[in-house]
Design a protein around this motif. Structure first.
Motif, PDB file in Angstrom:
ATOM      1  N   UNK A 427      -1.508 -22.918  17.886  1.00 46.26           N
ATOM      2  CA  UNK A 427      -0.913 -21.723  17.294  1.00 46.26           C
ATOM      3  C   UNK A 427      -1.838 -20.507  17.272  1.00 46.26           C
ATOM      4  N   UNK A 428      -3.067 -20.622  17.771  1.00 46.17           N
ATOM      5  CA  UNK A 428      -3.965 -19.469  17.808  1.00 46.17           C
ATOM      6  C   UNK A 428      -4.063 -18.835  19.195  1.00 46.17           C
ATOM      7  N   UNK A 429      -3.319 -19.356  20.152  1.00 44.81           N
ATOM      8  CA  UNK A 429      -3.342 -18.798  21.512  1.00 44.81           C
ATOM      9  C   UNK A 429      -2.297 -17.697  21.661  1.00 44.81           C
ATOM     10  N   UNK A 430      -2.509 -16.828  22.648  1.00 43.32           N
ATOM     11  CA  UNK A 430      -1.532 -15.778  22.942  1.00 43.32           C
ATOM     12  C   UNK A 430      -0.304 -16.366  23.623  1.00 43.32           C
ATOM     13  N   UNK A 431      -0.553 -17.215  24.609  1.00 41.90           N
ATOM     14  CA  UNK A 431       0.536 -17.791  25.398  1.00 41.90           C
ATOM     15  C   UNK A 431       0.279 -19.276  25.574  1.00 41.90           C
ATOM     16  N   UNK A 432       1.333 -20.077  25.487  1.00 36.88           N
ATOM     17  CA  UNK A 432       1.214 -21.532  25.591  1.00 36.88           C
ATOM     18  C   UNK A 432       2.188 -22.033  26.644  1.00 36.88           C
ATOM     19  N   UNK A 433       1.679 -22.855  27.570  1.00 37.55           N
ATOM     20  CA  UNK A 433       2.513 -23.488  28.592  1.00 37.55           C
ATOM     21  C   UNK A 433       2.392 -24.992  28.407  1.00 37.55           C
ATOM     22  N   UNK A 434       3.501 -25.643  28.131  1.00 36.80           N
ATOM     23  CA  UNK A 434       3.541 -27.084  27.883  1.00 36.80           C
ATOM     24  C   UNK A 434       4.140 -27.761  29.100  1.00 36.80           C
TER      25      UNK A 434
END
Length: 635
Positions: A427-434
């Motif tokens: 939750x502290x990243x700008x963008x998340x790719x799962x």
């Protein structure tokens, strides 16, 4: 004369006595010196074993400092960005992708990216140990070199190399570490933030080292000559028992053996481990302290696991028939011929995204109380439901599918032990790719639901989150549809969400009831244009890129959830997705996170993509750096 003669005889006798006394004294002195030398040698060997543990303590302390800093930094970033979003401040605009000048201030981030690519993200295929990163290689060989170096340091005595006893000391010294690294309740994991299953390569390294030094000790004594410790003596029999047990553990622990017969590997590994520790103790009780430490660590792990299991399942209520069913029941749904969705209601269990739990089903297991680790697919809620998605392989999982007599069953008893694993919040990243493949979507779904909850409560820094799922058929989306529908119905906040489904096995015409559906866009090419990346995807009024609602209906998605989903044919092109999302990501958080769980081929593709995109040049020009997380798929 007689007196003189007597005196002469007496003098002669005195000289003889003096000679004998001197000889005896010399012999005693030599024996004492030999004994002293032996004691000094044993002290030096013992010191080398303790020095190994000083090194372990020092490295653990350094890793703990790094872990605490990373946790504090992530907390600070998340709080700062979330507070700004709550205040109505827009996310920082993406950095320019072309024509940007190099910034010297970004040199540390660029160097860190180069180091991460080489050490953690790039892997070197191994035939016998599967894919291993450079860092795992380095730590394995560094530990092996340090232990053997310190061990052989005590092997040189009077200019001669005698490795028999020193290698025995080294083998004893490995016992506590081997046991600690195999434990679920792993103190090293708590201190360093590295989940116990990710430390398993060090467990294997320490185990191989123990086998090697055990047999160097054994063969060293055969070479020297056994003397009074030959066949038939207690020291010989117990020593050979321990050595053979260690060899069997090593031979049955290869990846191929674990894959073909995991349950046999598990049982034999535990059995031979106990035999090795007990045999070692009786072989040389003077070093029994190492065995006792190992047994204490094992007992601590088992007691803590038992207490946790009793708490989660409210075992104290089991004697009451009226309460027993409620606290041992579960719901098993056959959502695919080889896949089940298991839901267990355990309000006492508290977990974080992507942690796992051990499942015990006495009515299904071969050994009544055997346990099997499964990743939790959902996040904690007020209902207390814990959800797992399980694909049938062999053994326990296959028996579970065969145990079902209907599509949905509630007559199977289930007990949970958990949670386990160190959850790395995103939750502290700008963008998340799962990135997920098959039932590896449990890892991705848990993080997706967590970020959705954080966006809804305005406690996340993530501005863009994408789930990329490679599945065999569109209907497979029904595995997670209920959880997605529920989360979307609660609201999504300001974060943009995208779910890209890549159907890898069948074309549109292969799906039941979809003959009239427009062809799915094939995006498994180097050129990628992500669908669903509009200004506000959560308010889209059109259907998904498929052009029809049929797939959403098959998958069991609600109308609201369907707006987040794009359907594609072929395999995902991770590099293209990553480049596109990074170019659009905000720059006020911790950069871009790629988290992958799936088959080894998919994980390797994700690693290659991260290494290509996460270049020093792009970061120097203002692009976000990329952090990669890989969850183990299988055991």
């Amino acid at each position: 004369m007689a007196h003189e003669s007597s005196s002469g005889s007496t003098g002669s006798s005195s000289n003889s006595t003096g000679t004998s006394s001197g000889s005896a004294a010399t012999t005693t002195t030599a024996a004492a010196a030999s004994k002293n030398n032996k004691a000094n040698k044993n002290a030096a060997i013992s010191k080398a074993t303790y020095d190994t543990w000083y090194v372990i303590a020092g490295v653990t302390g350094a890793c703990m400092a790094v872990y605490l800093f990373s946790v504090a930094n992530a907390w600070y970033i998340r709080r700062r960005v979330a507070a700004a979003r709550r205040a109505g401040k827009a996310a920082s605009p993406p950095a320019a992708t072309t024509g940007a000048s190099v910034s010297i201030s970004r040199v540390p981030k660029a160097l860190n990216a180069v180091f991460a690519n080489i050490a953690y993200y790039r892997v070197w295929p191994l035939w016998i140990w599967s894919a291993t990163s450079t860092a795992e290689w380095w730590w394995t060989w560094a530990y092996t070199g340090i232990v053997l170096g310190l061990g052989f340091w005590g092997c040189i005595s009077n200019g001669k190399l005698d490795y028999a006893n020193p290698m025995g000391y080294v083998a004893f010294g490995q016992i506590p570490l081997i046991v600690a690294l195999s434990s679920r309740n792993n103190v090293l994991s708590w201190l360093t933030g590295i989940s116990y299953e990710k430390l398993n390569y060090l467990h294997r390294a320490s185990g191989r080292l123990c086998v090697l030094t055990t047999w160097l000790h054994t063969l060293g004594w055969f070479k020297k000559g056994l003397g009074k410790h030959g066949p038939g003596t207690n020291i010989f029999l117990t020593g050979m028992l321990a050595a053979v047990a260690a060899l069997i553990m090593w031979l049955t622990s290869f990846a191929l053996a674990r894959k073909i017969a995991y349950e046999f590997f598990l049982i034999s590994h535990i059995t031979m481990g106990i035999i090795f520790i007990v045999g070692s103790y009786y072989h040389w009780p003077r070093l029994g302290e190492w065995c006792w430490v190992g047994l204490v660590i094992w007992a601590f792990d088992r007691v803590l696991a038992t207490c946790r299991m009793m708490w989660v399942n409210k075992v104290w209520l089991m004697p009451f028939s009226s309460k027993r069913a409620a606290h041992s029941a579960c719901t098993v749904e056959l959502v695919d011929p080889d896949v089940v969705r298991l839901t267990v209601n355990r309000p006492n269990m508290k977990w974080s995204p992507a942690q796992h739990a051990y499942i015990t089903m006495p009515g299904v297991a071969t050994l009544r109380y055997e346990q099997h680790p499964m990743t939790i697919a959902n996040i904690q809620s007020e209902t207390g439901d814990v959800t797992f998605i399980i694909r049938a392989q062999t053994g326990f999982t296959r028996r579970l599918v065969h145990r079902l007599t209907e599509q949905k069953s509630s007559d199977i008893n289930c007990y949970l032990d958990g949670p386990y694993g160190m959850s790395h919040g995103l939750n502290h990243y700008d963008s998340v790719i799962l990135v997920s493949g098959g039932t590896g979507v449990t890892y991705g779904t848990a993080h997706l639901l967590s970020i959705m909850e954080g966006s809804r409560n305005a406690t996340t820094a993530v501005s863009n989150c994408r789930l990329v799922w490679n599945v065999r058929e569109a209907a497979n989306v029904s595995w997670i549809a209920p959880m997605i529908n529920e989360a979307v119905a609660k609201g999504l906040g300001q974060t943009r969400f995208h779910i890209d489904i890549y159907i890898t096995r069948s074309a549109a015409s292969d799906e039941p009831g979809t003959a009239h559906v427009a062809p799915i866009e094939d995006t498994a090419t180097p050129e990628y244009s992500p669908s669903g990346s509009t200004e506000n995807v959560n308010d889209k009024g059109s259907a998904s890129s498929l052009g029809d609602e049929k797939y959403a209906s098959i998958a069991g998605l609600s109308a609201e959830a369907a707006q987040l989903v794009s359907w594609h044919r072929g395999r995902s092109h991770i590099e293209g997705i990553l480049r596109s999302d990074r170019s659009e990501s905000a720059t006020d958080g911790a950069g871009v996170a790629v988290a992958c769980c799936g088959p080894s081929g998919l994980t390797l593709d994700a690693r290659r993509a991260v290494c290509k995109v996460n270049s020093a040049g792009s970061i120097l020009r203002g692009q976000n750096d990329v952090t990669f997380y890989s969850e183990l798929f299988g055991w």
